[in-house]
Design an enzyme around this catalytic site. Structure first.
Site, PDB file in Angstrom:
ATOM      1  N   ASP A   9     -10.405 -12.029  16.583  1.00  0.00           N
ATOM      2  CA  ASP A   9     -11.435 -12.430  17.910  1.00  0.00           C
ATOM      3  C   ASP A   9     -12.681 -12.362  17.575  1.00  0.00           C
ATOM      4  OD1 ASP A   9      -9.017 -13.428  19.521  1.00  0.00           O
ATOM      5  OD2 ASP A   9      -8.936 -11.482  20.158  1.00  0.00           O
ATOM      6  N   LYS A  31      -3.907 -13.716  13.557  1.00  0.00           N
ATOM      7  CA  LYS A  31      -4.029 -14.793  14.736  1.00  0.00           C
ATOM      8  C   LYS A  31      -5.274 -15.313  14.625  1.00  0.00           C
ATOM      9  CE  LYS A  31      -4.268 -13.785  19.318  1.00  0.00           C
ATOM     10  NZ  LYS A  31      -5.274 -14.761  20.322  1.00  0.00           N
ATOM     11  N   ASP A  58      -3.334 -20.017  17.647  1.00  0.00           N
ATOM     12  CA  ASP A  58      -3.197 -19.752  19.351  1.00  0.00           C
ATOM     13  C   ASP A  58      -4.150 -20.746  19.829  1.00  0.00           C
ATOM     14  OD1 ASP A  58      -2.701 -18.807  21.495  1.00  0.00           O
ATOM     15  OD2 ASP A  58      -4.092 -16.856  20.985  1.00  0.00           O
ATOM     16  N   LEU A  59      -3.970 -21.970  19.917  1.00  0.00           N
ATOM     17  CA  LEU A  59      -4.394 -23.171  20.524  1.00  0.00           C
ATOM     18  C   LEU A  59      -3.894 -23.367  21.799  1.00  0.00           C
ATOM     19  CD1 LEU A  59      -5.831 -25.421  17.426  1.00  0.00           C
ATOM     20  CD2 LEU A  59      -6.772 -23.400  18.411  1.00  0.00           C
ATOM     21  N   LYS A  60      -2.751 -22.825  22.254  1.00  0.00           N
ATOM     22  CA  LYS A  60      -2.286 -22.982  23.672  1.00  0.00           C
ATOM     23  C   LYS A  60      -2.274 -24.580  24.069  1.00  0.00           C
ATOM     24  CE  LYS A  60      -3.219 -18.487  25.374  1.00  0.00           C
ATOM     25  NZ  LYS A  60      -4.116 -17.795  24.112  1.00  0.00           N
ATOM     26  N   HIS A  62      -1.854 -28.002  25.954  1.00  0.00           N
ATOM     27  CA  HIS A  62      -1.174 -28.522  27.174  1.00  0.00           C
ATOM     28  C   HIS A  62      -2.063 -29.969  27.639  1.00  0.00           C
ATOM     29  CE1 HIS A  62      -0.275 -27.074  31.743  1.00  0.00           C
ATOM     30  NE2 HIS A  62      -0.094 -28.211  31.602  1.00  0.00           N
ATOM     31  N   ASP A  63      -1.191 -30.809  27.616  1.00  0.00           N
ATOM     32  CA  ASP A  63      -1.602 -32.371  27.698  1.00  0.00           C
ATOM     33  C   ASP A  63      -0.372 -33.058  27.824  1.00  0.00           C
ATOM     34  OD1 ASP A  63      -3.232 -34.467  28.030  1.00  0.00           O
ATOM     35  OD2 ASP A  63      -4.791 -33.709  26.615  1.00  0.00           O
ATOM     36  N   ILE A  64      -0.561 -34.388  28.073  1.00  0.00           N
ATOM     37  CA  ILE A  64       0.706 -35.354  28.125  1.00  0.00           C
ATOM     38  C   ILE A  64       1.436 -35.353  26.840  1.00  0.00           C
ATOM     39  CG2 ILE A  64      -0.469 -36.823  30.064  1.00  0.00           C
ATOM     40  CD1 ILE A  64      -1.046 -39.006  27.489  1.00  0.00           C
ATOM     41  N   PRO A  65       2.799 -35.493  27.088  1.00  0.00           N
ATOM     42  CA  PRO A  65       3.413 -35.366  25.681  1.00  0.00           C
ATOM     43  C   PRO A  65       2.999 -35.979  24.313  1.00  0.00           C
ATOM     44  CG  PRO A  65       4.953 -35.710  27.493  1.00  0.00           C
ATOM     45  CD  PRO A  65       3.592 -35.793  28.029  1.00  0.00           C
ATOM     46  N   THR A  67      -0.077 -37.129  23.325  1.00  0.00           N
ATOM     47  CA  THR A  67      -1.144 -36.614  23.130  1.00  0.00           C
ATOM     48  C   THR A  67      -0.828 -35.164  22.436  1.00  0.00           C
ATOM     49  OG1 THR A  67      -2.548 -37.347  24.838  1.00  0.00           O
ATOM     50  CG2 THR A  67      -3.689 -35.651  23.647  1.00  0.00           C
ATOM     51  N   THR A 118      -1.435 -13.034  30.985  1.00  0.00           N
ATOM     52  CA  THR A 118      -1.387 -11.905  31.579  1.00  0.00           C
ATOM     53  C   THR A 118      -2.695 -11.897  32.799  1.00  0.00           C
ATOM     54  OG1 THR A 118      -2.360 -11.293  29.616  1.00  0.00           O
ATOM     55  CG2 THR A 118      -0.285 -10.738  29.972  1.00  0.00           C
ATOM     56  N   GLN A 189      -6.960  -4.714  29.218  1.00  0.00           N
ATOM     57  CA  GLN A 189      -5.482  -5.255  29.601  1.00  0.00           C
ATOM     58  C   GLN A 189      -4.893  -4.252  30.537  1.00  0.00           C
ATOM     59  OE1 GLN A 189      -4.043  -7.425  28.235  1.00  0.00           O
ATOM     60  NE2 GLN A 189      -4.621  -7.795  25.952  1.00  0.00           N
ATOM     61  N   ARG A 210      -8.219  -5.326  19.508  1.00  0.00           N
ATOM     62  CA  ARG A 210      -9.390  -4.412  19.554  1.00  0.00           C
ATOM     63  C   ARG A 210      -8.966  -3.288  18.989  1.00  0.00           C
ATOM     64  NH1 ARG A 210     -11.033  -5.884  25.278  1.00  0.00           N
ATOM     65  NH2 ARG A 210      -8.880  -6.596  25.504  1.00  0.00           N
TER      66      ARG A 210
HETATM   67  O1  C5P Z   1      -7.922  -6.996  21.821  1.00  0.00           O
HETATM   68  P1  C5P Z   1      -6.575  -7.077  22.389  1.00  0.00           P
HETATM   69  O2  C5P Z   1      -5.470  -6.249  21.578  1.00  0.00           O
HETATM   70  O3  C5P Z   1      -6.583  -6.844  24.013  1.00  0.00           O
HETATM   71  O4  C5P Z   1      -6.269  -8.564  22.046  1.00  0.00           O
HETATM   72  C1  C5P Z   1      -5.074  -9.509  22.456  1.00  0.00           C
HETATM   73  C2  C5P Z   1      -4.905 -10.605  21.902  1.00  0.00           C
HETATM   74  O5  C5P Z   1      -3.899 -11.377  22.448  1.00  0.00           O
HETATM   75  C3  C5P Z   1      -6.258 -11.251  22.229  1.00  0.00           C
HETATM   76  O6  C5P Z   1      -6.723 -12.316  21.385  1.00  0.00           O
HETATM   77  C4  C5P Z   1      -5.694 -12.093  23.919  1.00  0.00           C
HETATM   78  O7  C5P Z   1      -6.597 -13.476  23.905  1.00  0.00           O
HETATM   79  C5  C5P Z   1      -4.526 -12.562  23.378  1.00  0.00           C
HETATM   80  N1  C5P Z   1      -3.597 -12.724  24.493  1.00  0.00           N
HETATM   81  C6  C5P Z   1      -3.312 -11.735  25.515  1.00  0.00           C
HETATM   82  N2  C5P Z   1      -2.477 -12.011  26.465  1.00  0.00           N
HETATM   83  C7  C5P Z   1      -1.864 -12.983  26.549  1.00  0.00           C
HETATM   84  C8  C5P Z   1      -1.996 -13.950  25.700  1.00  0.00           C
HETATM   85  C9  C5P Z   1      -2.902 -13.711  24.668  1.00  0.00           C
HETATM   86  O8  C5P Z   1      -3.862 -10.465  25.390  1.00  0.00           O
HETATM   87  N3  C5P Z   1      -0.981 -13.183  27.591  1.00  0.00           N
END
Ligand code: C5P
Length: 232
Positions: A9, A31, A58-60, A62-65, A67, A118, A189, A210
């Protein structure tokens, strides 16, 4: 095959490559999220891949099928090892993603669905999105939908991995962030566990940010994760 994925990140190529330069032995699975991808574009993916790392993009989506199918077709040419969509985009969208991602020779990266972020609480789901089911029920249903669409697994909290495995079978992969060492701070978290416990619960891949990127010795922290999670 279980593995540890480092969440890179960072906001720039320089920071990312300086960080990765430390890893002179085993090349970690990396990632790349929206921040780095939007800042540096596809070139950063090619550069990290050329250095011998596996990549979870990790671009997640979410759009119409239609696209999503076309976007995935472009991403498939980047030769990443794993990428993802939001399960909330529906089974049709997940099927379209899978089609777009599959290369002419039939190979493709792993395709994973995000169930509930989360950061989403049950209260917000019910009050803002008018979803009446419990978080766990929506996670189980979204995971079943992802399996029905032919996807390889889901991103979920390590504490939900057991539920997903029971519902979708042990072959269906769980990718779990929210990992902390037993002797460390939780940061922002909430639903967290240790690498060793994530292994016991049944995670296939842990995503660790982290605890590795902010460690005094990131290589040592990565190796500790591997020892605890993979046993090597
Ligand atoms: O620094 P940390 O270990 O908390 O980073 C967790 C990584 O996982 C981050 O890139 C965060 O965006 C990602 N993530 C998350 N929870 C999710 C989906 C992705 O913490 N549900």
């Amino acid at each position: 095959m279980r593995d540890v994925i480092i969440a890179c990140d960072f906001s720039s190529k320089e920071q990312t490559l300086t960080f990765l330069d430390r890893f002179t032995g085993r090349k970690p699975f990396v990632k790349i999220g929206m921040e780095l991808f939007y800042a540096e574009g596809p070139a950063i993916v090619r550069e990290i891949k050329a250095r011998g790392h596996k990549i979870f993009l990790d671009l997640k989506l979410h759009d119409i099928p239609n696209t999503v199918r076309k976007a995935m077709s472009v991403l498939s040419r980047l030769d990443v090892d794993m990428t993802n969509v939001h399960a909330a985009g529906t089974i049709d969208m997940m099927r379209a993603a899978l089609e777009g991602l599959t290369r002419p020779d039939g190979t493709r990266p792993l395709l994973i669905a995000v169930t509930q972020l989360t950061s989403t609480s049950q209260e917000r789901m019910q009050n803002e999105l008018l979803i009446g089911a419990t978080i766990n029920d929506t996670i189980a249903k979204y995971a079943q939908n992802a399996k029905e669409a032919g996807l390889d697994g889901v991103v979920c909290s390590p504490l939900e991995a057991k539920l997903v495995k029971e519902d979708c079978g042990s072959e269906f992969k769980t990718i779990t962030p929210g990992i902390r060492f037993a002797d460390a701070a939780a940061d922002d978290q909430v639903r967290i566990t240790t690498p060793a416990r994530a292994c016991e619960i049944g995670s296939d891949f842990i995503v660790v940010g982290r605890p590795i990127t902010a460690a005094a010795d990131p290589v040592e922290a990565y190796e500790r994760c591997c020892r605890e999670f993979i046993g090597e």
